[in-house]
Motif scaffolding. Structure first.
Motif, PDB file in Angstrom:
ATOM      1  N   TRP A 206      71.991  44.132  22.491  1.00  0.00           N
ATOM      2  CA  TRP A 206      70.540  43.888  22.480  1.00  0.00           C
ATOM      3  C   TRP A 206      69.781  44.983  23.206  1.00  0.00           C
ATOM      4  CZ3 TRP A 206      68.651  41.737  18.710  1.00  0.00           C
ATOM      5  CH2 TRP A 206      69.200  40.587  18.137  1.00  0.00           C
ATOM      6  N   LEU A 207      70.362  45.484  24.291  1.00  0.00           N
ATOM      7  CA  LEU A 207      69.686  46.589  24.985  1.00  0.00           C
ATOM      8  C   LEU A 207      69.645  47.827  24.094  1.00  0.00           C
ATOM      9  CD1 LEU A 207      70.989  46.168  28.637  1.00  0.00           C
ATOM     10  CD2 LEU A 207      68.694  45.739  27.753  1.00  0.00           C
TER      11      LEU A 207
ATOM     12  N   TYR B  92      64.649  38.449  22.533  1.00  0.00           N
ATOM     13  CA  TYR B  92      66.106  38.427  22.496  1.00  0.00           C
ATOM     14  C   TYR B  92      66.695  38.997  23.779  1.00  0.00           C
ATOM     15  CZ  TYR B  92      66.403  37.127  17.531  1.00  0.00           C
ATOM     16  OH  TYR B  92      66.329  36.464  16.333  1.00  0.00           O
ATOM     17  N   VAL B  93      66.135  40.127  24.235  1.00  0.00           N
ATOM     18  CA  VAL B  93      66.653  40.737  25.460  1.00  0.00           C
ATOM     19  C   VAL B  93      66.464  39.793  26.645  1.00  0.00           C
ATOM     20  CG1 VAL B  93      66.303  42.602  27.127  1.00  0.00           C
ATOM     21  CG2 VAL B  93      66.413  43.116  24.693  1.00  0.00           C
TER      22      VAL B  93
ATOM     23  N   ALA C 221      66.968  47.376  21.451  1.00  0.00           N
ATOM     24  CA  ALA C 221      65.659  47.583  22.065  1.00  0.00           C
ATOM     25  C   ALA C 221      65.409  49.069  22.273  1.00  0.00           C
ATOM     26  CB  ALA C 221      65.578  46.848  23.406  1.00  0.00           C
TER      27      ALA C 221
ATOM     28  N   PHE D 221      68.928  36.701  25.953  1.00  0.00           N
ATOM     29  CA  PHE D 221      70.367  36.942  25.997  1.00  0.00           C
ATOM     30  C   PHE D 221      70.800  37.745  27.210  1.00  0.00           C
ATOM     31  CE2 PHE D 221      69.873  36.373  21.303  1.00  0.00           C
ATOM     32  CZ  PHE D 221      70.636  35.225  21.216  1.00  0.00           C
ATOM     33  N   VAL D 222      69.890  38.571  27.763  1.00  0.00           N
ATOM     34  CA  VAL D 222      70.298  39.446  28.865  1.00  0.00           C
ATOM     35  C   VAL D 222      69.675  39.017  30.192  1.00  0.00           C
ATOM     36  CG1 VAL D 222      70.436  41.821  29.667  1.00  0.00           C
ATOM     37  CG2 VAL D 222      70.543  41.341  27.214  1.00  0.00           C
TER      38      VAL D 222
ATOM     39  N   TRP E  57      80.433  44.359  31.808  1.00  0.00           N
ATOM     40  CA  TRP E  57      79.810  45.362  30.934  1.00  0.00           C
ATOM     41  C   TRP E  57      80.903  46.194  30.306  1.00  0.00           C
ATOM     42  CZ3 TRP E  57      74.538  45.637  30.205  1.00  0.00           C
ATOM     43  CH2 TRP E  57      73.759  44.870  31.079  1.00  0.00           C
TER      44      TRP E  57
ATOM     45  N   LEU F 222      76.766  40.815  23.944  1.00  0.00           N
ATOM     46  CA  LEU F 222      75.344  40.512  23.833  1.00  0.00           C
ATOM     47  C   LEU F 222      74.455  41.480  24.597  1.00  0.00           C
ATOM     48  CD1 LEU F 222      75.418  36.635  24.128  1.00  0.00           C
ATOM     49  CD2 LEU F 222      74.784  37.972  22.125  1.00  0.00           C
ATOM     50  N   PHE F 223      74.799  41.684  25.877  1.00  0.00           N
ATOM     51  CA  PHE F 223      73.940  42.511  26.725  1.00  0.00           C
ATOM     52  C   PHE F 223      73.795  43.907  26.150  1.00  0.00           C
ATOM     53  CE2 PHE F 223      74.181  40.335  31.151  1.00  0.00           C
ATOM     54  CZ  PHE F 223      73.992  39.116  30.549  1.00  0.00           C
TER      55      PHE F 223
END
Lengths: 299, 265, 253
Positions: free
Chosen positions: A266-267, B121-122, A270, B125-126, A43, A262-263
């Motif tokens: 995208w979080l 997507y979350v 959101a 990808f996560v 992270w 990515l993590f």
């Protein structure tokens, strides 16, 4: 009203609470373990935040923020157009002649029964290949950027993306209009027949009957489902990223792919949608309350 | 025979299904004529092969029908999961457990206030990588998590509509709580909820098309791939839309008939 | 009675069907200017449909309805010049729930007669006084009792200064103790010169107020007579049977 509510009050709170807490902690721990050890994801929030909010080389608005603005514009204009279309189609469905009713009904049925994604792909191809040239819109949008005034940029974004914005607005408002139309139709249908008859027997002209008698009552009934539709519209706006409209989701996926974070990205995307929709729903609830306060509360 | 057309449910089927189909047909025809004017060459005859192929007299599903099967498979599997999630969430919301109610509430707000595409997507990808899920699992979990939030409202409304007397009758007969749920409450709840639940199934089929963005070979993906290969944009998208429409309208019709049977009983 | 004055409403061979069910069978009826006619009959006999054909909330399928001498054929709506001139009082009041009583009354004069707001509200107050609820003007309908609501509805119809007033079972959804106040208000209107057609089951009221009683059964007019003759010496067997039922019921109830 005696409902099931009361007897559920007899659950033993301590036990269920305990089980859930233990489960929650276990799940969180396992997720942490998997992300740290299983997939060994590193992270890097500081890096992610600086990438996302970094201004361009020439000091332009950060890319991520342009995406947020685009989503806001898309939602605003989409909601305006969808409301106009939705009311027209809904009233047409309810009160039109046979043919008009049939067409409005078909529009509602079809748009609500095919996947939004499929509609967007069909419609995008249709507008980009036919509608734009037909209406001469492409000429309008290909004017030199300097002609755009400040408020035009504020309301519609950078001129280079106007065509892009219009495609997105048309797509989401056409879909949303079908749902709004159904809400409007149901709202009108819920007004007792006696209200129409009273207006008619008093000799109130038709348009005034709608304006003073029917719409105020219908509005009070449809305000809550309508609020839901506007929030849906903001959420549905994300799928126009798939036809390259440069809004939040599109921008998010660009940044995620180019930075490899990515993590985090995208979080973050959101989270931004979550804040947008939550604040919108709180705002609309206030508006709804203020609006219906003027109408006396009736059962 | 004439009497059949007077029956409300038959009329509803006609107006919900046949009429839109007819008008849609007219519209498509109009678009086709319009497109001919800009020299779009219609090649509908090529679409047959995408639906079914026949080799040596043996029929096989073409890409679009294969895609439809994937769509249906994903929809059905996520429907089961949706029901479980919806029921559990509804029970948690009605429970007296603080943690349970908070958990349910948080889940609902999270799902309701973010786009399905972003959820996908979350997840993809996560969460997917973290949990080691493949595409199909991710897709099913995502659709179910999304729909479950809405279905839980149906369960909640259904559970709250059970008159207290039913619960008390079960309890006074000495049924255990679980048995009371299983034999007394749930059957009543389910019967009332069948029509709205069918609408959830319609939603699932519709929403399932979004999983095409994570490369699952459902109806939408198959359509996109065929278009990339053949450039028959209109023909294929219209066919795909018609297939979705047929499935969703068939489900709605089934719901209308179920409701009619319930009303008749 | 109908012979002495020019007729303001006339049904000539009027029939109407709901699907295959015939609600009106060759109805002939003439109502004179200023007359007060009570229509009675068992439920489903077509009474409501008949008076709704006068202000065209329903249209008939065969025959002619004349209102103010204007012939109205099958399917024809009310011509512009008659709109608002035929008041109606409904069984379920149909007040506009989102408006104050005053606004309920003032709306039609403002929108149809183009009265300005002050004039319309002044008129409204006059009529509210006339139905004895001048002090309720600022309330909303659901803050009033059923009887008060129905009186507001009557005042609302009067605000358009109609020449014809139709009552569609005006007391049927009222609690018993409120029926009287509404009937009194209607009674007070009898010397106003307005032609009144009233569908009601209140036989005592019919006898006291009406110039003529019309009895309907199965969509046709069975008997039409002055109230004394109607109640004391009904000519038709069906009328007698109906009266018997009703009066018997009233006596025992």
């Amino acid at each position: 009203m005696s409902t099931v509510n009361q007897w559920t009050g007899r659950f033993r709170p301590t036990r269920l609470d305990g089980i859930l807490l233990v489960g929650l902690v276990a799940a969180a721990g396992w997720m942490w373990y998997r992300s740290a050890v299983g997939v060994a994801y590193r992270w890097d929030w500081p890096q992610a935040l600086s990438t996302v909010f970094a201004a361009g080389d020439a000091g332009e608005t950060p890319f991520f923020l342009t995406g947020i603005y685009a989503t806001l514009r898309l939602s605003l204009w989409g909601a305006v157009l969808a409301s106009i279309l939705g009311v027209l189609i809904g009233v047409g469905r309810y009160a039109g002649g046979r043919t008009l009713r049939m067409f409005c009904g078909t529009y509602i049925q079809i748009l609500r029964n095919i996947p939004p994604l499929v509609f967007i792909f069909i419609f995008y191809f249709f507008i980009s290949s036919q509608l734009m040239p037909l209406l001469g819109l492409d000429a309008l949008f290909n004017r030199p950027a300097e002609e755009a005034s400040g408020w035009q940029r504020f309301l519609f974004g950078p001129p280079a993306l106007w065509e892009n914005l219009v495609s997105g607005v048309l797509c989401i408002s056409f879909i949303s209009a079908a749902y709004i139309a159904e809400v409007v139709r149901a709202g009108l249908a819920a007004i007792p027949r006696g209200q129409w008859e009273a207006g008619e027997s008093l000799g109130i002209p038709v348009l005034d009957r709608y304006r003073f008698v029917i719409f105020p009552q219908a509005l009070a009934r449809i305000a809550p489902p309508l609020t839901g539709q506007y929030i849906s519209l903001v959420k549905d706006s994300s799928i126009v990223s798939l036809i390259s409209v440069q809004e939040l989701t599109f921008v998010g996926s660009e940044i995620a792919n180019s930075s490899g974070l990515l993590f985090e990205v995208w979080l973050l995307v959101a989270f931004v949608y979550f804040l947008l929709c939550l604040s919108l729903s709180i705002l609309l609830r206030q508006v709804e309350r203020r609006m219906t306060r003027h109408f006396h509360q009736f059962a | 025979m004439i009497g059949l057309f007077r029956r409300p449910w038959v009329r509803r089927v006609l107006s919900n299904w046949i009429q839109p189909a007819a008008i849609a047909g007219i519209l498509v025809f109009a678009v086709m004529r319009g497109a001919e004017n800009i020299n779009y060459r219609w090649q509908w005859y090529r679409v047959d092969d995408f639906l079914f192929t026949s080799e040596n007299g043996a029929w096989a599903a073409g890409p679009l029908v294969q895609g439809l099967f994937v769509t249906l498979e994903i929809s059905v599997l996520s429907l089961f999961l949706t029901l479980v999630i919806g029921l559990v969430t509804a029970l948690l919301r009605l429970s007296s457990s603080m943690v349970g109610r908070g958990l349910a509430r948080g889940y609902l707000e999270l799902i309701r206030n973010t786009p399905l595409l972003i959820q996908l997507y979350v997840m993809y990808f996560v969460l997917g990588p973290i949990l080691g899920w493949g595409q199909t699992t991710t897709a099913i979990a995502c659709l179910a998590a999304f729909q479950g939030a809405y279905t839980s409202e149906i369960f909640r409304a259904g559970l709250r509509a059970i008159p207290r007397g039913q619960v008390e009758a079960g309890e006074s007969l000495g049924l255990k709580r679980l048995d009371n749920y299983r034999y007394v409450i749930l059957p009543q709840v389910l019967r009332n909820m069948l029509p709205p639940l069918t609408n959830e199934a319609v939603s699932l089929v519709k929403n399932s098309s979004i999983v095409s963005v994570i490369a699952i070979f459902d109806l939408t993906t198959q359509g996109r791939n065929l278009i990339a290969d053949t450039f028959l944009t209109f023909e294929i998208w219209l066919t795909v839309a018609a297939i979705y429409l047929a499935v969703t309208l068939a489900l709605s019709t089934a719901a209308a008939m179920a409701e009619r049977r319930r009303a008749g009983a | 009675m109908s012979g002495d004055t020019p007729s303001i409403i006339a049904f000539e061979d009027v029939s109407k069907w709901f699907g295959t069910f015939q609600v009106l069978r060759d109805v002939d009826l003439s109502i004179g200017e200023g007359e007060c006619v009570v229509i009675c009959g068992p439920s489903g006999s077509g009474k409501s449909t008949l008076i709704r054909c006068i202000n065209r909330l329903e249209t008939h399928d065969r025959g002619v309805v004349r209102v103010h001498g204007v012939p109205l054929g099958p399917g024809e709506r009310l011509p512009r010049e008659l709109r608002g001139k035929i008041g109606m009082v409904f069984q379920s009041f149909n007040l506009f729930p989102h408006m104050t009583v005053l606004r309920n009354l003032a709306l039609a004069p403002m929108r149809n007669l183009r009265m300005d707001k002050e004039k319309a509200e002044e008129t409204a107050l006059t009529y509210l006084e006339r139905v004895h609820i001048g002090d309720q003007a600022e309330k909303y309908p659901d803050q009033l009792s059923g009887g008060q609501q129905q009186r507001v509805a009557i005042a609302r119809a009067l605000c358009m200064q109609p020449d014809i007033l139709l009552f569609d079972e005006p007391t049927s959804s009222l609690d018993p103790e409120m029926i009287r106040e509404v009937l009194d208000v209607i009674f007070e209107l009898t010397d106003s010169g307005i032609t009144m057609v009233c569908v009601t089951h209140e036989m005592g009221f019919a006898r006291k107020v009406s110039d003529r009683v019309v009895f309907m059964d199965h969509g046709e007019i069975v008997e039409s007579a002055a109230p004394d003759a109607f109640f004391d010496a009904p000519r038709e067997e069906r009328t007698r049977a109906f009266l018997n039922q009703i009066l018997h019921y009233e006596a025992t109830a």
